[in-house]
Structure formats: structure tokens, C-alpha cells
Design an enzyme around this catalytic site. Structure first.
Site, mmCIF file in Angstrom:
data_model
loop_
_atom_site.group_PDB
_atom_site.id
_atom_site.type_symbol
_atom_site.label_atom_id
_atom_site.label_comp_id
_atom_site.label_asym_id
_atom_site.label_seq_id
_atom_site.Cartn_x
_atom_site.Cartn_y
_atom_site.Cartn_z
ATOM 1 N N ASP A 203 0.829 -1.205 0.000
ATOM 2 C CA ASP A 203 0.000 0.000 0.000
ATOM 3 C C ASP A 203 0.869 1.263 0.000
ATOM 4 O O ASP A 203 1.855 1.344 0.744
ATOM 5 C CB ASP A 203 -0.853 -0.039 1.280
ATOM 6 C CG ASP A 203 -1.946 0.996 1.318
ATOM 7 O OD1 ASP A 203 -2.822 0.955 0.453
ATOM 8 O OD2 ASP A 203 -1.925 1.840 2.240
ATOM 9 N N GLU A 251 14.338 -15.485 1.063
ATOM 10 C CA GLU A 251 14.588 -16.495 2.110
ATOM 11 C C GLU A 251 13.574 -17.632 1.999
ATOM 12 O O GLU A 251 13.782 -18.722 2.518
ATOM 13 C CB GLU A 251 14.446 -15.868 3.519
ATOM 14 C CG GLU A 251 15.506 -14.854 3.872
ATOM 15 C CD GLU A 251 15.122 -14.018 5.118
ATOM 16 O OE1 GLU A 251 14.229 -14.433 5.892
ATOM 17 O OE2 GLU A 251 15.731 -12.937 5.287
HETATM 18 C C1 GLC Z 1 -4.254 2.996 -0.570
HETATM 19 C C2 GLC Z 1 -5.487 2.129 -0.452
HETATM 20 C C3 GLC Z 1 -6.621 2.995 0.028
HETATM 21 C C4 GLC Z 1 -6.260 3.573 1.365
HETATM 22 C C5 GLC Z 1 -4.933 4.313 1.326
HETATM 23 C C6 GLC Z 1 -4.390 4.573 2.699
HETATM 24 O O1 GLC Z 1 -4.373 3.957 -1.568
HETATM 25 O O2 GLC Z 1 -5.759 1.499 -1.649
HETATM 26 O O3 GLC Z 1 -7.819 2.279 0.107
HETATM 27 O O4 GLC Z 1 -7.255 4.456 1.780
HETATM 28 O O5 GLC Z 1 -3.947 3.574 0.648
HETATM 29 O O6 GLC Z 1 -3.921 3.393 3.289
#
Ligand code: GLC
Length: 538
Positions: A203, A251
């Protein structure tokens, strides 16, 4: 035998656990629900599943605010439920990747609680981005950065210090220059790798390192010419983290992968998928392309060329949990528009046209070499809930801007499994209200009525996925053909030629046997109608 680098041509299905299937009848999807529906996913013919977060979380950003990276939130079940789901997917030959949220924790994470309970300058605070404010009494935020969800990116705590949160106040940013943070996340990776996961979706992968002096930024932060810009994004040092993670994955063998969510221009995105970093990155350019043949072709050629510069394959994405589903976008009067939300007060999409175009574009997508990501429900042709009353909305972006922005709830609505059941069969047994309301139109899209209907969108997806596998399209190469019109695309991948008519007038088909059609079988003869596509076998 499956190639160890299975992701290079994999079709990966995104499960949004809150809305996939609710096995315990509380109105919220769960991991046991995913397990119940593994046969459905295997029959669809996808290679892998990506699960959005199911970790312990106060759910202020639907789970992208993680309080414990090593546990399942009771909303979604237990670690045992996770293990059962993983084993079940593996038995059916499907890989599983989980979402990793490293840029920020939840404000309820034990580290952040310790930080609040410790003095400024303490090692506990040093895991996050605490700073003194500006102004005579430190009453102004340390810089002018804005949260992606609206408002300042800083929140002041009782003793007067401020902490940075690029997203919600409940999502404090970690300090990734702190070795303790790095070590902790390497161990989180090991925790899930050891349980058997096949990879991670990372993310906000371009956000973890900020320019050290945290300078003011007067430019736009998001979506500048298709990418994010500013001292809070895409700093070179971030790549050290991924080189380390690459070695952590190694790993466990050579068959584990990471996919980057990095909203950057292609020439910057590919730096995340160099051979010693991640394996894939989402190709948001494809998602952002307009409904125009030349633009789509350019994006496709550029994407393939740029990822092959670093020895990677590209990924094709049309929808995810962060924006309006493509079946709805493509039904707008400007099919290139990408609103985050469509509400009752906005232009309503032409649902039939959107669905028709969605069925046509998937014919192109699944014929392209590389990997493709599908968002749960797109195989049903599902539109957004485009008239959801604001009182149901939970997206922090919506709440933080007083409704001006955000509002990704419309694409996150629970799936319809049975047309005539309460909550369209999303919840097993009990008649609990689903956590977001479903539009009445979802009855038409329910799995049970599409399951055995040869012309349904579900049948089309199944057919295309099976053919894609049979003809090894994921590992093929494209050859473009001169097209009779500038709103028609003709491209071959091995024995398969795709003809996509983006215009409204019919076009004559070239030679070849029609083996898949975006419109019901009977359609067309040797003519292809507008907003439709075929696969021809030569
Ligand atoms: C990313 C995710 C989104 C979230 C953001 C903060 O863009 O896809 O859904 O709100 O990160 O974590």
C-alpha cells in the site's frame, strides 16, 4: 508445472473482505465467507487472490489502518480462519497475496499508544513523524502538507507536538528512517511468508520516505499528470527498503512476490520493479486511459515497453476499491471521467452502455500479455451504487471534507450472490443488514442468475479466462493491425485477434472464427456492432 515466477502472467482477483461474503451473518464479509466461495473463484479461472486488509483495526479507513499486523480482526475471523482459507485456495491451485500497509499504522497500534504516553524526543515517538509546530507557540502545523483525505496532514497532541498523517488522523505515518521500523516490518513479512502467503500488495509504496527537512509544498500533491508529486512521495531512499524486502522474500524461495501501489508516472513506477526490488506494480495508466483507440494503444505499448526495460511484465487494471467501477465510469457521457464517487446528485451513468463497454474492454484486457487484476464483482458486470444516500457513507475522505471529496463507498458494496435472498445472499442465514446498502438493481447481477446463463457476464469472464490460459496469452506478444477506422482496434496475440469497436457504427470483421464475443452469441455475423469486441481465431 507452474513457473516459479507465476505472477508474470497471472490473473489476480482482488477480494475486498468486507464485501465479498459474510459467513457468520453479521452484515460484514469475513474470511470464512471467502473459504465458502473458493470453488466459485476456482471455477472463474483466476490464478491468485489478493485480499485487502483483514488485520486488527479500528476500521477508520476500512482496515487500511492496522492496529496489529499479525492478527485477524474479529470482524473477519481468526488466524485459523485465515489458515483454512489459504490452504483451501492452495488446494485449488490459487495463490494468495495479502495487503501490507507500511506507510502508516492505526493510531490504536501499540506503538502509537506508547508514543503518546512517552515524552517528546523519546524512542517511542521516534517511530513516527512527530515534530514541533511553527508559530510563536508552536500552534501552527510544522509544514503545509495536506492529507490525501482532506485537511492538514498534521494533528496536534496534548503536549503540543504534531504528528504527520498523509491520510486520516487515525493513520499516523511511520518514520522509515528508523531501523526499528524497518526491522519490525521485515518480521511482519516473515510472519505471513511463514504462514504460506505467496506475496504482498504494498500500500502507498511510494510514500514511505519523506524528504528529510519536510519542506513546504505549494504544488499539487496528487494526480499531477497521472502521478503524485512533492517531497512526500517517491524519494530515492524508499528503494533501499524494497531491496531489503526482496531479500526477505528470497529467504522463502523464488516464488514469492510483491506488487506496488505507486501512483506515479510510468518512468518512475518501473524503478519499483527493478530486478532486485518488487516484482510488479499496478499499471494505473491503463485504468486512466480514455475510451479512445489511439490512447489505449499508446498506453498498452508504453506499458509493455517500460516494464520490459526492467525485465518485468506489466499489469492491467480497470477497477479497484478506490474508485468508481469501470462498468459505471464507462456509462458516463464522458467515458474517460474518473470520479471517486457518483452520488444521487451527480450525472447517472447509462447502465446498459456502461455494461456493454465493460464487457468489450475486458476482451482487450484479457488478451494482453502480462498480468491482470480483477476487482471482485467486475466478473458480474457490477456497477457502483450510484445513488447511495450520504448517511451510509463511511469513507474517511468523504467525512473529512464534509462530503466534498472521497466517497469510495459506492464501489465497495457487498456482492449479490442470490437474486431473491435477503441482502442478495451476501449474508448467510441471519437477515443482518449489510454494512453498506445494495442497490435494488443488484438483483439483476446476482451470481445465481448468471451462473448457468451462457450469455451472462460471468460466463464471458469464465470463457475468456479459460481461453487466455489455453492460448497462453499472458506470455504472448502483440502485433497491431492497420485498423479500418480510428475508433476500432485490431491486435493479435499469437492465434487470437481481438477486434474492439469503441465507436457506435458497426464494422466488418476480418477473417477468422469468432471464439468469444462481448455480446450474446447470436449477435452480428461478420459485422461487429459498436461498443463491442470479439476474439477471432486465425
Ligand atoms: C491505498 C489504499 C486505500 C487507502 C490508502 C491509505 O491507496 O488502496 O484504500 O485508503 O492507501 O492506506
Amino acid at each position: 508445472m507452474i513457473h516459479p515466477q507465476w505472477w508474470r502472467d497471472a490473473v489476480i482477483y482482488q477480494i475486498y473482505p468486507r464485501s465479498f461474503m459474510d459467513a457468520n451473518g453479521d452484515g460484514m464479509g469475513d474470511l470464512a465467507g471467502v473459504t465458502e466461495r473458493l470453488d466459485y473463484l476456482a471455477a472463474l479461472g483466476v490464478d491468485a487472490l489478493w485480499l485487502s486488509p483483514f488485520y486488527r483495526s479500528p476500521q477508520c479507513d476500512a482496515g487500511y489502518d492496522v492496529a496489529d499486523y499479525r492478527d485477524v480482526d474479529p470482524l473477519f475471523g481468526t488466524l485459523d480462519d485465515f489458515d483454512r482459507m489459504l490452504a483451501g485456495a492452495h488446494e485449488r491451485g490459487m495463490k494468495v497475496i495479502v495487503d501490507l500497509v507500511p506507510n502508516h499504522t492505526s493510531s490504536e497500534h501499540v506503538w502509537f499508544r506508547q508514543a503518546l504516553a512517552s515524552p517528546s524526543g523519546s524512542p517511542e515517538r521516534a517511530r513516527y513523524m512527530f515534530r514541533e509546530g511553527r508559530g510563536e507557540h508552536g500552534e501552527l502545523p510544522p509544514n503545509n502538507w495536506q492529507s490525501i483525505f482532506g485537511g492538514p496532514a498534521w494533528t496536534r497532541i496534548d503536549d503540543g507536538q504534531w504528528y504527520l498523517h498523509m491520510f486520516d488522523t487515525g493513520q499516523p505515518d511511520l518514520d522509515w528512517r528508523n531501523p526499528e521500523v524497518r526491522e519490525e516490518f521485515e518480521n511482519v513479512l516473515r510472519f505471513w511468508l511463514g504462514r504460506g502467503v505467496d506475496g504482498f500488495r504494498v500500500d502507498v509504496a511510494h510514500g514511505m520516505i519523506k524528504q528529510p527537512d519536510l519542506p513546504d509544498w505549494d504544488g499539487e500533491q496528487v494526480m499531477v499528470e497521472g502521478g503524485n508529486r512533492g517531497p512526500m512521495w517517491d524519494q530515492d531512499e524508499v528503494h533501499d527498503i524494497y531491496r531489503r524486502w526482496h531479500r526477505v522474500l528470497a529467504e522463502y524461495g523464488d516464488d514469492r512476490m510483491m506488487v506496488a501501489e505507486a501512483w506515479l508516472k510510468p518512468e518512475r513506477v518501473i524503478r519499483y520493479i527493478r530486478p532486485d526490488e518488487m516484482q510488479q506494480a499496478f499499471n494505473f495508466d491503463y485504468l486512466m486511459a480514455h475510451w479512445k483507440a489511439d490512447e489505449l494503444r499508446n498506453v498498452i505499448d508504453r506499458s509493455i515497453a517500460s516494464s520490459s526495460e526492467v525485465g518485468a511484465t506489466t499489469t492491467w487494471v480497470m477497477s479497484n476499491h478506490d474508485g468508481v467501477r469501470h462498468a459505471s465510469r464507462l456509462g458516463l457521457s464522458d467515458p474517460g471521467a474518473r470520479p471517486q464517487k457518483i452520488g444521487a446528485e451527480d450525472e447517472q451513468p447509462d447502465e446498459a452502455l456502461g455494461l456493454r463497454r465493460a464487457r468489450a474492454i475486458i476482451m482487450l484486457t484479457l488478451a494482453l500479455p502480462g498480468s491482470a487484476y480483477l476487482y471482485q464483482g467486475e466478473e458480474l458486470g457490477l456497477p457502483d451504487h450510484t445513488t447511495m444516500p450520504d448517511r451510509y457513507r463511511q469513507d474517511p475522505g468523504f467525512l473529512r471534507t464534509g462530503g466534498e471529496d472521497g466517497g469510495r463507498d459506492g464501489c465497495r458494496v457487498p456482492l449479490p450472490w442470490r437474486a431473491d435472498a435477503p441482502a442478495f445472499g451476501f449474508s448467510d442465514g441471519a437477515a443482518a443488514e449489510p454494512w453498506l446498502p445494495q442497490p435494488v438493481s443488484y438483483a439483476r447481477y446476482a451470481v445465481d442468475i448468471q451462473q448457468d446463463a451462457p450469455d451472462s457476464t460471468l460466463s464471458l469472464y469464465r470463457r475468456l479466462l479459460a481461453l487466455r490460459r489455453d492460448y497462453n496469452l499472458g506470455r504472448g506478444m502483440l502485433v497491431w493491425h492497420v485498423s479500418p477506422r480510428d475508433d476500432v482496434m485490431r491486435v493479435s496475440n499469437g492465434d487470437i485477434t481481438v477486434v474492439l469497436n469503441l465507436g457506435s457504427a458497426p464494422v466488418a470483421l476480418p477473417e477468422g472464427q469468432v471464439i468469444a464475443h462481448s455480446l450474446p452469441e447470436a449477435a452480428g455475423g461478420r459485422e461487429l456492432a459498436g461498443n463491442a469486441a470479439v476474439w477471432l481465431l486465425s
